[in-house]
Design a protein around this motif. Structure first.
Motif, mmCIF file in Angstrom:
data_model
loop_
_atom_site.group_PDB
_atom_site.id
_atom_site.type_symbol
_atom_site.label_atom_id
_atom_site.label_comp_id
_atom_site.label_asym_id
_atom_site.label_seq_id
_atom_site.Cartn_x
_atom_site.Cartn_y
_atom_site.Cartn_z
ATOM 1 N N GLU A 148 4.748 -2.671 3.060
ATOM 2 C CA GLU A 148 4.807 -3.977 2.124
ATOM 3 C C GLU A 148 4.400 -4.858 3.061
ATOM 4 O O GLU A 148 4.367 -5.366 4.193
ATOM 5 C CB GLU A 148 6.353 -4.157 1.930
ATOM 6 N N LEU A 149 3.519 -5.735 2.462
ATOM 7 C CA LEU A 149 2.980 -7.030 2.938
ATOM 8 C C LEU A 149 3.794 -8.221 2.979
ATOM 9 O O LEU A 149 4.235 -8.544 2.077
ATOM 10 C CB LEU A 149 1.561 -7.298 2.215
ATOM 11 N N GLY B 78 -2.727 3.890 -2.405
ATOM 12 C CA GLY B 78 -3.145 3.173 -3.501
ATOM 13 C C GLY B 78 -2.626 1.807 -3.259
ATOM 14 O O GLY B 78 -1.558 1.790 -2.527
ATOM 15 N N TRP B 79 -3.025 0.689 -3.973
ATOM 16 C CA TRP B 79 -2.495 -0.419 -3.900
ATOM 17 C C TRP B 79 -1.434 -0.693 -5.164
ATOM 18 O O TRP B 79 -1.327 -0.034 -6.154
ATOM 19 C CB TRP B 79 -3.581 -1.606 -4.403
ATOM 20 N N LEU B 80 -0.188 -1.040 -4.765
ATOM 21 C CA LEU B 80 1.065 -1.292 -5.647
ATOM 22 C C LEU B 80 1.152 -2.870 -5.536
ATOM 23 O O LEU B 80 1.449 -3.414 -4.555
ATOM 24 C CB LEU B 80 2.184 -0.499 -4.972
ATOM 25 N N PRO B 81 0.696 -3.475 -6.868
ATOM 26 C CA PRO B 81 0.974 -4.821 -6.659
ATOM 27 C C PRO B 81 2.515 -5.114 -7.016
ATOM 28 O O PRO B 81 3.362 -4.270 -7.483
ATOM 29 C CB PRO B 81 0.196 -5.228 -8.394
ATOM 30 N N VAL C 150 0.855 -1.134 0.120
ATOM 31 C CA VAL C 150 -0.036 -0.040 -0.055
ATOM 32 C C VAL C 150 1.114 1.143 -0.180
ATOM 33 O O VAL C 150 1.662 1.165 0.854
ATOM 34 C CB VAL C 150 -0.908 0.100 1.476
ATOM 35 N N MET C 151 0.639 2.268 -0.926
ATOM 36 C CA MET C 151 1.507 3.310 -1.161
ATOM 37 C C MET C 151 0.618 4.597 -0.703
ATOM 38 O O MET C 151 -0.612 4.678 -0.968
ATOM 39 C CB MET C 151 1.929 3.649 -2.490
ATOM 40 N N TYR C 152 1.488 5.616 0.275
ATOM 41 C CA TYR C 152 0.677 6.732 0.699
ATOM 42 C C TYR C 152 1.665 7.868 0.328
ATOM 43 O O TYR C 152 2.774 7.646 0.915
ATOM 44 C CB TYR C 152 0.395 6.730 2.315
#
Length: 116
Positions: free
Chosen positions: A95-96, A72-75, A44-46
């Motif tokens: 980062e997940l 936003g989501w960053l794949p 996830v990017m902020y």
């Protein structure tokens, strides 16, 4: 060779928090600065600032312009980038890592300090 952005671009990326579930990175640069190739897992990017960048992956290139406060989501991806705007870039990446267990969810109540 590691494509960890903290290793490949230590002047731009720093770890601000990490546990067995997530790693939080802070990224910053100035107009005209570039990164070397690196990899991001699903994240996830902020955006903390508004900026314009060119991202390059293989033979593909794309310019992005994001406003401060965008989430936003960053794949997962491998790329390198360049600040092509006239403002600094300042971003937080969450980062997940592998998923939570039911026991983790049941034991949770409120935020934990980094040492917990």
């Amino acid at each position: 060779m590691s494509l960890d952005p903290v290793a490949t671009n230590p002047d731009h990326y720093k770890v601000v928090f990490e546990n067995d579930r997530v790693r939080v990175l802070e990224y910053s640069d100035h107009p005209g600065q570039r990164t070397t190739p690196h990899h991001h897992p699903d994240s996830v990017m902020y955006t903390l600032s508004s900026f314009r960048r060119r991202l390059v992956s293989g033979n593909s290139a794309r310019e992005v312009e994001l406003a401060a406060g965008t989430v936003g989501w960053l794949p997962a991806q491998e790329h390198h980038g360049e600040n092509v705007g006239d403002t600094p870039t300042h971003v937080i990446f969450v980062e997940l890592k592998d998923g939570a267990t039911a026991a983790d969810a049941e034991a949770a109540l409120g935020p934990r300090q980094p040492s917990q």
